[in-house]
Enzyme design. Structure first.
Site, PDB file in Angstrom:
ATOM      1  N   ARG A 108      -9.508  11.282   3.113  1.00  0.00           N
ATOM      2  CA  ARG A 108     -10.187   9.987   3.318  1.00  0.00           C
ATOM      3  C   ARG A 108     -11.671  10.247   3.090  1.00  0.00           C
ATOM      4  O   ARG A 108     -12.290  11.044   3.797  1.00  0.00           O
ATOM      5  CB  ARG A 108      -9.944   9.476   4.739  1.00  0.00           C
ATOM      6  CG  ARG A 108     -10.851   8.316   5.095  1.00  0.00           C
ATOM      7  CD  ARG A 108     -10.421   7.607   6.355  1.00  0.00           C
ATOM      8  NE  ARG A 108      -9.244   6.801   6.112  1.00  0.00           N
ATOM      9  CZ  ARG A 108      -8.811   5.832   6.928  1.00  0.00           C
ATOM     10  NH1 ARG A 108      -9.463   5.568   8.040  1.00  0.00           N
ATOM     11  NH2 ARG A 108      -7.733   5.128   6.633  1.00  0.00           N
ATOM     12  N   HIS A 135      -6.991   1.891  -1.162  1.00  0.00           N
ATOM     13  CA  HIS A 135      -6.246   2.339   0.029  1.00  0.00           C
ATOM     14  C   HIS A 135      -4.748   2.232  -0.287  1.00  0.00           C
ATOM     15  O   HIS A 135      -4.024   1.417   0.293  1.00  0.00           O
ATOM     16  CB  HIS A 135      -6.632   1.464   1.232  1.00  0.00           C
ATOM     17  CG  HIS A 135      -6.278   2.049   2.563  1.00  0.00           C
ATOM     18  ND1 HIS A 135      -5.687   3.287   2.716  1.00  0.00           N
ATOM     19  CD2 HIS A 135      -6.422   1.555   3.834  1.00  0.00           C
ATOM     20  CE1 HIS A 135      -5.503   3.524   4.006  1.00  0.00           C
ATOM     21  NE2 HIS A 135      -5.928   2.495   4.700  1.00  0.00           N
ATOM     22  N   GLN A 138      -1.838   2.240   2.403  1.00  0.00           N
ATOM     23  CA  GLN A 138      -1.741   1.020   3.199  1.00  0.00           C
ATOM     24  C   GLN A 138      -0.929  -0.052   2.470  1.00  0.00           C
ATOM     25  O   GLN A 138      -0.067  -0.704   3.057  1.00  0.00           O
ATOM     26  CB  GLN A 138      -3.146   0.487   3.521  1.00  0.00           C
ATOM     27  CG  GLN A 138      -3.119  -0.727   4.424  1.00  0.00           C
ATOM     28  CD  GLN A 138      -2.600  -0.414   5.824  1.00  0.00           C
ATOM     29  OE1 GLN A 138      -3.117   0.493   6.469  1.00  0.00           O
ATOM     30  NE2 GLN A 138      -1.591  -1.136   6.284  1.00  0.00           N
ATOM     31  N   ASP A 224      -8.976  -8.446   5.937  1.00  0.00           N
ATOM     32  CA  ASP A 224      -9.478  -7.140   6.381  1.00  0.00           C
ATOM     33  C   ASP A 224     -10.848  -7.387   7.013  1.00  0.00           C
ATOM     34  O   ASP A 224     -11.411  -8.485   6.889  1.00  0.00           O
ATOM     35  CB  ASP A 224      -9.574  -6.206   5.158  1.00  0.00           C
ATOM     36  CG  ASP A 224      -9.874  -4.752   5.505  1.00  0.00           C
ATOM     37  OD1 ASP A 224      -9.860  -4.401   6.694  1.00  0.00           O
ATOM     38  OD2 ASP A 224     -10.132  -3.973   4.564  1.00  0.00           O
ATOM     39  N   CYS A 264      -4.522  -4.637   7.795  1.00  0.00           N
ATOM     40  CA  CYS A 264      -4.320  -3.187   7.827  1.00  0.00           C
ATOM     41  C   CYS A 264      -4.752  -2.573   9.154  1.00  0.00           C
ATOM     42  O   CYS A 264      -4.324  -1.468   9.484  1.00  0.00           O
ATOM     43  CB  CYS A 264      -5.047  -2.528   6.662  1.00  0.00           C
ATOM     44  SG  CYS A 264      -6.836  -2.729   6.695  1.00  0.00           S
ATOM     45  N   ARG A 292       3.375   2.763   8.036  1.00  0.00           N
ATOM     46  CA  ARG A 292       2.548   3.773   7.373  1.00  0.00           C
ATOM     47  C   ARG A 292       3.252   5.125   7.439  1.00  0.00           C
ATOM     48  O   ARG A 292       3.318   5.856   6.460  1.00  0.00           O
ATOM     49  CB  ARG A 292       1.164   3.874   8.057  1.00  0.00           C
ATOM     50  CG  ARG A 292       0.215   2.716   7.770  1.00  0.00           C
ATOM     51  CD  ARG A 292      -0.326   2.744   6.350  1.00  0.00           C
ATOM     52  NE  ARG A 292      -1.009   3.988   6.036  1.00  0.00           N
ATOM     53  CZ  ARG A 292      -2.276   4.250   6.308  1.00  0.00           C
ATOM     54  NH1 ARG A 292      -3.038   3.330   6.882  1.00  0.00           N
ATOM     55  NH2 ARG A 292      -2.843   5.399   5.959  1.00  0.00           N
TER      56      ARG A 292
END
Ligand code: CP
Ligand code: NVA
Length: 309
Positions: A108, A135, A138, A224, A264, A292
């Protein structure tokens, strides 16, 4: 002389094709079923995953770490602050060293170019655990969650309300590969950029000024945070610009009656989403978070072992 098979990385959603996604979704469902039944599934005994975090995380850390142990492997956790990455050791050198000691790396970080440099110098597969641009893990979980609740996402409409960020870009990539449409509504100045999103054409998405219009008839409404990690200096300007981009019950009312809501996480109730929506009956955010782990277990298994029966 036999050829070494090419390393398969997962740096963006477009790194896999539709048939590979079909396999992963089936495999994730099997892996989830076994997990729920306390049935051991350990194809990665003696394999090690290195997880490198240059930004904070709850879900990505727990899902990869718990998932790798469940697969029979182990993990090493590194952050910028407690490794030489924070003391400017070149990313290429870090990749050469770390990938000699582990079987798989999850990163990340900030710029996509950084994870690409790491992957270019890695002996083992590298997985994107979030960058400024993408991402993919996700969206893998989100689409798996959609399929669990409603069946195939092909031909459906996903409404994206909010920032033209890493999540939005990844939804756009997924729409091209899996054959659905994204209705995108962002404040001006925060639009998606087709070249950053890395998509071939604008055929799979439509842009709407009014977030309500983007949600009209949608099968899935998603959003988001207004300010992603790394953009905190823009917080005040973003709070002003995004005020109308809060997913509320009115937006859910104009979507399909059986529309799902996804986020998310982490979420800010009263900013990008009303509490009534995220905590309401159409929200599947907790399934999304749990999934996930299941999809990433399928992904790690696939990157290391390929297709299994
Ligand atoms: N959704 C997600 O990636 O959460 P974390 O930032 O907690 O990992
Ligand atoms: N867009 C958000 C997602 C967090 C999981 C961020 O990048 O901070």
């Amino acid at each position: 002389m036999s050829q070494t098979p090419a390393i398969k990385h997962y740096l963006q959603f477009s790194d896999l094709a539709a048939d590979e996604y079909a396999y992963l979704f089936t495999r994730a469902a099997l892996i989830k079923k076994k997990f729920k039944a306390y049935e051991k599934h350990q194809p990665l005994v003696d394999r090690t995953l290195a997880m490198i975090f240059e930004k904070a995380s709850t879900r990505t850390r727990v899902s990869f770490e718990a998932g790798m142990y469940q697969l029979g492997g182990s993990v090493v956790h590194l952050t910028t602050g407690d490794s030489q990455l924070g003391r400017a050791e070149p990313i290429e050198d870090s990749a050469k060293v770390i990938s000699r000691m582990v079987d798989l790396v999850m990163i990340r970080t900030f710029e996509q170019t950084k994870i690409e440099s790491f992957a270019a110098h890695s002996r083992v597969p590298v997985i994107n655990g979030l960058t400024n641009e993408f991402h993919p893990c996700q969206i893998l979980a989100d689409i798996f969650t959609y399929i669990e609740h409603r069946g195939s996402i092909a031909g459906k409409t996903v409404a994206w309300v909010g920032d033209g960020n890493n999540m939005a870009n990844t939804w756009l990539q997924a729409s091209e590969i899996l054959g659905f449409t994204v209705h995108v509504s962002t404040p001006s100045g925060y639009e998606v950029d087709q070249s950053i999103a890395g998509i071939r054409s604008s055929d799979s998405y439509k842009v709407f000024k009014d977030p309500m219009e983007a949600c009209r008839g949608a099968d899935l409404v998603t959003t988001d945070v207004w300010t992603s990690m790394g953009y905190e200096a823009e917080n005040e300007a973003r709070r002003a610009a995004f005020a109308e981009w809060c997913v509320d019950t009115e937006m859910m009312r104009v979507a399909q009656p059986d529309a799902l809501f996804m986020h998310c996480l982490p979420a800010h109730r009263g900013e990008e989403v009303e509490a009534e929506v995220i905590d309401g009956p159409q929200s599947v955010v907790w399934d999304e978070a749990e999934n996930r782990m299941h999809v990433q277990k399928a992904l790690m298994e696939y990157l290391l072992l390929g297709r299994l029966a």
